[in-house]
Enzyme design. Sequence first.
Site, short mmCIF file in Angstrom:
data_model
loop_
_atom_site.label_atom_id
_atom_site.label_comp_id
_atom_site.label_asym_id
_atom_site.label_seq_id
_atom_site.Cartn_x
_atom_site.Cartn_y
_atom_site.Cartn_z
N CYS A 175 44.09 34.01 39.09
CA CYS A 175 43.15 34.71 38.48
C CYS A 175 41.64 34.18 38.65
CB CYS A 175 43.32 35.07 37.08
SG CYS A 175 43.37 33.34 35.85
N HIS A 221 42.59 32.87 31.09
CA HIS A 221 42.65 33.86 32.32
C HIS A 221 41.30 34.54 32.53
CE1 HIS A 221 44.84 36.96 34.30
NE2 HIS A 221 43.92 37.98 33.79
N HIS A 245 41.45 42.11 38.27
CA HIS A 245 42.01 40.52 37.89
C HIS A 245 43.15 40.35 38.76
CE1 HIS A 245 44.92 41.28 34.37
NE2 HIS A 245 44.71 42.53 35.02
#
Length: 346
Positions: A261, A309, A321
Amino acid sequence: MAAHRRSRQRPVGGTTARAAVTVVLAGTATAAGFDGAAHAAPRPAPAGADVDRLYREAEVATEKYNGAKEKADSARERLRDFQDETARAQARLNKAREALGTVAAAQYRAGGLDPALRLMLSDDPDAYLDGAALAERAGSRHHAELGRVRAQLREIEKLRGAARVEVKTLTTRRAELGRHKRTITEKLSAARQALSLMSPEERAGITDGTGRAARSAGGTARDTALSQAPNARAAQAVAYAHQKLGSPYVWGATGPDAFDCSGLVLAAYRSAGVSLPRTTYAQIDAGRRVSRSELLPGDLVFFYSGISHVGLYIGNGQMIHAPNPSAPVRVAPVDQMPFAGATRVV
């Protein structure tokens, strides 16, 4: 007898009655929750929740691994710099020693006699006096060379001490990398095992939870996102992320063909000439914080209380993402995960 009968009636309002009510309520709740099934035991958590948890824990460990790797790389680079500088200092020391040796040899060859006696024995007193002045200057150079040698020895010892510190730091970081790598491997292995025990429908809910259409975005949506970006660099980052839709998730990867990520947003802004830190924990402080209502395409959006994240906002409540190893780089709604904050990089 009457008193005895009354004493037997008391438990109706006490423990026995409460137990009976509890059983009835439990049965009612069970029936309501399971369409009439009379199971008092709680229903186990869905397997998908376990997989999500394992992926989140693996991602936390991944970000810690990324941070440790960044520090290990910095320590390795500093160590290399110290080693190079030590080699240069050693070369300077060798040169100074050679000069010192030349002066010492000249003094040795001319030494032995008292200067006054040498003047008396000289056939050319004027030439001797000139030579004595030259010898005095050579002596001054001798002292200067000694001073340089001492300074260079101190410099080399200082550099070697700094290098020893970096070796220790690098060793610590490598051990930290190993621990985080083992954690990641264990969590991902457990997630794969849990997925293997699920039905195809359940697996689809995990690996494609946002829908197959979320893996791509139409040209109109992309063009709108680019036009709404606050500047050219943010627009370039968004364009790069669109180009990488469908790329696999690989922990620790920063492209060009696979990403985790934080690696995805790092690569997106790297394509625009902007250097971002490696981890989510540092990326959230890499620009100006913005509220959710202020989001513009190109902003970094962060999730979970541990900031574990990150995604790249593209407008209309959507982001691109890299979710986890079971899903490729994709478009997803920002409200899919617990929102923790946002940053505008440029």
